[in-house]
Design an enzyme around this catalytic site. Structure first.
Site, short mmCIF file in Angstrom:
data_model
loop_
_atom_site.label_atom_id
_atom_site.label_comp_id
_atom_site.label_asym_id
_atom_site.label_seq_id
_atom_site.Cartn_x
_atom_site.Cartn_y
_atom_site.Cartn_z
N ASN A 1 0.94 -1.31 0.24
CA ASN A 1 0.10 0.08 -0.09
C ASN A 1 0.88 1.25 0.08
O ASN A 1 1.73 1.33 0.84
CB ASN A 1 -0.87 -0.05 1.09
CG ASN A 1 -1.97 0.85 1.35
OD1 ASN A 1 -2.74 1.10 0.49
ND2 ASN A 1 -2.03 1.67 2.30
N HIS B 1 -4.74 9.85 -2.01
CA HIS B 1 -5.02 10.95 -1.23
C HIS B 1 -4.90 12.34 -2.06
O HIS B 1 -3.63 12.72 -2.43
CB HIS B 1 -4.30 11.32 0.23
CG HIS B 1 -4.49 10.35 1.13
ND1 HIS B 1 -5.61 10.40 1.94
CD2 HIS B 1 -3.54 9.18 1.65
CE1 HIS B 1 -5.59 9.21 2.73
NE2 HIS B 1 -4.48 8.60 2.64
N GLU C 1 -7.42 4.49 0.36
CA GLU C 1 -7.54 5.63 1.46
C GLU C 1 -8.13 7.01 0.75
O GLU C 1 -7.79 7.75 1.15
CB GLU C 1 -6.43 5.92 2.26
CG GLU C 1 -5.78 4.86 2.64
CD GLU C 1 -4.47 5.10 3.47
OE1 GLU C 1 -4.05 6.30 3.67
OE2 GLU C 1 -3.66 4.05 3.86
O1 G3I Z 1 -5.18 9.57 20.10
C1 G3I Z 1 -4.28 10.52 20.47
C2 G3I Z 1 -4.65 11.74 21.50
O2 G3I Z 1 -4.81 10.55 22.74
C3 G3I Z 1 -3.76 12.68 21.44
O3 G3I Z 1 -4.22 13.41 22.52
C4 G3I Z 1 -3.27 13.29 20.33
C5 G3I Z 1 -2.75 14.45 20.42
O4 G3I Z 1 -1.83 14.79 18.96
O5 G3I Z 1 -3.16 12.52 19.21
C6 G3I Z 1 -4.00 11.36 19.00
O6 G3I Z 1 -3.43 10.42 18.15
C7 G3I Z 1 -3.43 10.80 16.79
C8 G3I Z 1 -4.12 9.83 16.03
O7 G3I Z 1 -4.21 10.26 14.68
C9 G3I Z 1 -5.55 9.70 16.37
O8 G3I Z 1 -6.39 10.75 16.23
C10 G3I Z 1 -1.86 11.04 16.26
O9 G3I Z 1 -1.35 12.33 17.01
C11 G3I Z 1 -2.06 11.13 14.88
O10 G3I Z 1 -0.83 11.24 14.43
C12 G3I Z 1 -2.75 10.39 14.08
O11 G3I Z 1 -3.01 10.53 12.81
C13 G3I Z 1 -3.02 9.54 11.88
C14 G3I Z 1 -1.92 9.37 11.00
O12 G3I Z 1 -2.43 8.44 10.07
C15 G3I Z 1 -0.91 9.12 11.41
O13 G3I Z 1 0.20 8.65 10.51
C16 G3I Z 1 -4.40 9.77 11.11
O14 G3I Z 1 -5.43 9.68 12.25
C17 G3I Z 1 -4.78 8.83 10.21
O15 G3I Z 1 -5.94 9.02 9.17
C18 G3I Z 1 -3.51 8.64 9.18
O16 G3I Z 1 -3.81 7.92 8.22
C19 G3I Z 1 -2.73 7.60 7.28
C20 G3I Z 1 -2.53 6.04 6.84
O17 G3I Z 1 -2.45 5.27 7.95
C21 G3I Z 1 -1.58 5.69 5.87
N1 G3I Z 1 -1.74 6.69 4.71
C22 G3I Z 1 -1.89 8.02 5.15
C23 G3I Z 1 -2.82 8.28 5.96
C24 G3I Z 1 -3.10 9.83 6.10
O18 G3I Z 1 -1.90 10.36 6.89
#
Ligand code: G3I
Length: 305
Positions: free
Chosen positions: A169, A206, A235
C-alpha cells in the site's frame, strides 16, 4: 441501488471506509457506517504502535472494537498495517539490524495470527517507497535491515494467515509517469516473477490541488493488474467542494470500474469532520452527515457500471 455498498456490489466490488474506534458511540457516524459501507479499515487501531505498545505485549482491544462491529454488521475488514516506517511504537523506533528485523517479523506474525480468518486483505507493508524522482526505496530503520525486508514481511504474513490477501500500500503512486509508481511497479513485477506472496496493491489516493487525480489513472491500475494482482483504492479523499470535487470522485470510481481486477474502493473517513486533514472538506458526507454532491456522483458512477 441506493447505498454505496449495494451499488458497488452490483459489479462484485466493495465500498469501504476508514473507521475510528472512538467514534463508534456517535449515532450519526454509526448510522452512516452501517448503511453505506461493506468494508472497514481501522484508521489507526491496528497499526504497530497501537497493537504492540511494549515489545511482545500485544493490545488488540481497540482493533477488536472495529473488527467486531464490522463483522457483526456483515462487513469485511481490510487490515492496516503490519509493517511501516511510521507509527512505530517507541521501543521499535530506535532499533536496528537483526533485532529490528526479528521484532518486525514477530509483529507481522503475531498480529496476522491473532486476526487470522477475519481479514479480507492486509496492508502488509505501507509506504516503503521514496517520494521524488529516484523511484527507489525510502530510507527507514526497516529498510536499513536489508532490501529484502518487504518480501520477508510478506512471507511471514502468508504463513500466519494463508487466506488473507496480502497487499502493498502506498501514496502518490496514482500517476503512471511518476518515478515512485514505476518503482513500486518493478517491485511487484519482481515479486511475481520470483514467487514472493503478494496478491494486491493498494493505492491510497489522497488527492488535492497539488496532487490531482491523474488523467492516466486507469492506465496505472490496469498496468498493475496485468502483473497478476488485484488493485484497490484504499484511502480515497479529494480536497475541494461542489461539482469540481464531485467530478474528480467520479473519475476515480470510473477508473476502478474500468479495471476488472480493481476489487473495491475505500474512502478515508465518513464525514468531512472525521477526516485526518485538519481543515478542508475531502469526504462524501458533510460535518452533519448529509450527502454531498461528491456522494451522489460516486453513487451514480457505481450504478452505471
Ligand atoms: O489519540 C491521540 C490523542 O490521545 C492525543 O491527545 C492526540 C495528540 O496529538 O493524538 C491522538 O493520536 C493521533 C491519531 O491520529 C488519532 O487521532 C495522532 O497524534 C495522529 O498522528 C494520528 O494521525 C493519523 C495518521 O495516519 C498518523 O500517521 C491519522 O488519524 C490517520 O488518518 C492517518 O492515516 C494515514 C494512513 O494510516 C496511511 N496513509 C496516510 C494516511 C493519512 O495520513
Amino acid at each position: 441501488a441506493s447505498t454505496l455498498a449495494a451499488a458497488a456490489q452490483q459489479s462484485g466490488r466493495y465500498f469501504g471506509t476508514a473507521v475510528a474506534a472512538n467514534k463508534l458511540g456517535d449515532s450519526t457516524y454509526v448510522g452512516i457506517l452501517n448503511r453505506e459501507f461493506d468494508m472497514v479499515t481501522a484508521e489507526n487501531e491496528m497499526k504497530m504502535d497501537a497493537t504492540e505498545p511494549n515489545q511482545n505485549q500485544f493490545s488488540f482491544s481497540n482493533g477488536d472494537r472495529i473488527v467486531n462491529h464490522a463483522r457483526n454488521q456483515g462487513k469485511r475488514v481490510r487490515g492496516h498495517a503490519l509493517a511501516w516506517h511510521s507509527q512505530q511504537p517507541g521501543w521499535m523506533q530506535n532499533m536496528s539490524g537483526t533485532a529490528l528485523r526479528n521484532a518486525m517479523l514477530n509483529h507481522v506474525t503475531q498480529v496476522a495470527t491473532y486476526y487470522k480468518g477475519k481479514i479480507y486483505a492486509w496492508d502488509v507493508v505501507n509506504e516503503a517507497y521514496a517520494d521524488g524522482s529516484s523511484g527507489g526505496r525510502r530510507d527507514s530503520n526497516l529498510q536499513r535491515t536489508g532490501n529484502d525486508w518487504i518480501e520477508a514481511a510478506f512471507r511471514a504474513a502468508r504463513a500466519a494467515d494463508p487466506n488473507a490477501k496480502l497487499c502493498y500500500n502506498d501514496y502518490n503512486t496514482d500517476n503512471w509517469s511518476h518515478a515512485k509508481t514505476q518503482g513500486v511497479y518493478r517491485m511487484v513485477q519482481d515479486f511475481k516473477s520470483r514467487g514472493v506472496p503478494i496478491d494486491c496493491v493498494g493505492f491510497q489516493a489522497h488527492f488535492n490541488s497539488g496532487n490531482p487525480v491523474p488523467s492516466n489513472y486507469h492506465t496505472t491500475l490496469q498496468n498493475f493488474a496485468a502483473l497478476g494482482v488485484d488493485v484497490q483504492i484504499t484511502e480515497l479523499d479529494i480536497e475541494g467542494s461542489g461539482s469540481s470535487q464531485a467530478q474528480q470522485y467520479q473519475g476515480v470510481v470510473q477508473a476502478c470500474l474500468a479495471v476488472a481486477r480493481c476489487t473495491g474502493i475505500t474512502v478515508w473517513g465518513i464525514r468531512d469532520s472525521d477526516s485526518w486533514r485538519s481543515s478542508g472538506t475531502p469526504l462524501l458526507f458533510d460535518g452533519s452527515g448529509n450527502k454531498k454532491a461528491a456522494y451522489t456522483s460516486v453513487l451514480n458512477a457505481l450504478n452505471s457500471a
